[in-house]
Design an enzyme around this catalytic site. Sequence first.
Site, PDB file in Angstrom:
ATOM      1  N   ASN A 220       0.828  -1.324  -0.090  1.00 38.04           N
ATOM      2  CA  ASN A 220       0.021   0.080   0.020  1.00 38.04           C
ATOM      3  C   ASN A 220       0.848   1.295  -0.137  1.00 38.04           C
ATOM      4  OD1 ASN A 220      -2.625   1.560   0.385  1.00 38.04           O
ATOM      5  ND2 ASN A 220      -1.971   1.905   2.313  1.00 38.04           N
TER       6      ASN A 220
ATOM      7  N   HIS B 272       1.125   5.051   1.295  1.00 37.84           N
ATOM      8  CA  HIS B 272       0.325   5.985   2.374  1.00 37.84           C
ATOM      9  C   HIS B 272       1.135   7.377   2.170  1.00 37.84           C
ATOM     10  CE1 HIS B 272      -1.703   7.006   6.016  1.00 37.84           C
ATOM     11  NE2 HIS B 272      -0.306   7.658   6.586  1.00 37.84           N
TER      12      HIS B 272
ATOM     13  N   SER C 248       5.205   6.612   1.879  1.00 40.14           N
ATOM     14  CA  SER C 248       5.853   5.358   2.129  1.00 40.14           C
ATOM     15  C   SER C 248       4.896   4.117   1.672  1.00 40.14           C
ATOM     16  CB  SER C 248       5.496   5.090   3.900  1.00 40.14           C
ATOM     17  OG  SER C 248       5.948   6.321   4.477  1.00 40.14           O
TER      18      SER C 248
ATOM     19  N   ASP D  60      -1.792   0.751   8.405  1.00 39.70           N
ATOM     20  CA  ASP D  60      -0.630   1.490   8.261  1.00 39.70           C
ATOM     21  C   ASP D  60       0.597   1.297   8.963  1.00 39.70           C
ATOM     22  OD1 ASP D  60      -2.314   3.044   6.369  1.00 39.70           O
ATOM     23  OD2 ASP D  60      -2.726   4.594   7.771  1.00 39.70           O
TER      24      ASP D  60
END
Length: 203
Positions: free
Chosen positions: A109, A111, A138, A147
């Site tokens: 992912n 972020h 990130s 996260d």
Amino acid sequence: KKRVGVLISGSGTNLQALIDSTRDPTKHSAAEIVLVISNKPTAYGLERAKKAGIPALVISHKDYNSREAYDTILHEKLVQANVDIICLAGFMRILSGEFTQKWTGRMINIHPSLLPLFKGANAWQQALNSGVRVTGCSVHFVEEDVDAGAIIVQETVPIKPDDTEESLLERIHTVEHKAYPLALELVASGRAKLNEDKKVVLC
Ligand code: 3YE
């Protein structure tokens, strides 16, 4: 090549960056995007997939009674397409523990902050309001704890005195479009791996 599924909810600018980088013949990418799934029928990223000739599906969370039921169908579609790696690219759903466990070490992912700072929604606004002078993005492996997964790539940007939320977000987006393709390449080529104690090993 590793087969990549990209999950989106919106405009899909990171999806576009991943399409462009994996298709650049000079880059000899270890990845190919084989499926795009959106939970929102109106996401512009669906048009980007169509233009690139990549199969795209809408799977709306509104059609399912529970998070688990939604994640089950998501998993089925990804498995049917023989997906090896999942990229979340502006996908605005929290994934169940069951789903994240099935894809441990194979799902990433992006972020918009320097994690572990500013988790959650509107991370760039949190950074702006906090008074820090640098932020960034990130790319991390996805684990159940949102996260909090191990970080693969980070890129920084300055926060300037006259920045607004919009100007800062635009600067972060620019570096995201470099960081995400790099991180996908590291994972797809096996140069970045998640080890047993959930740390990233780079080689
Ligand atoms: N799920 C897990 N771990 C992670 N999803 C994302 C990253 C990540 C993940 O590290 N387990 C905001 C989503 C947060 C939110 O609360 N969404 C709602 C739905 C809102 C909507 O549909 O409009 C929800 O119930 O999921 C990707 C980024 C998630 C961002």
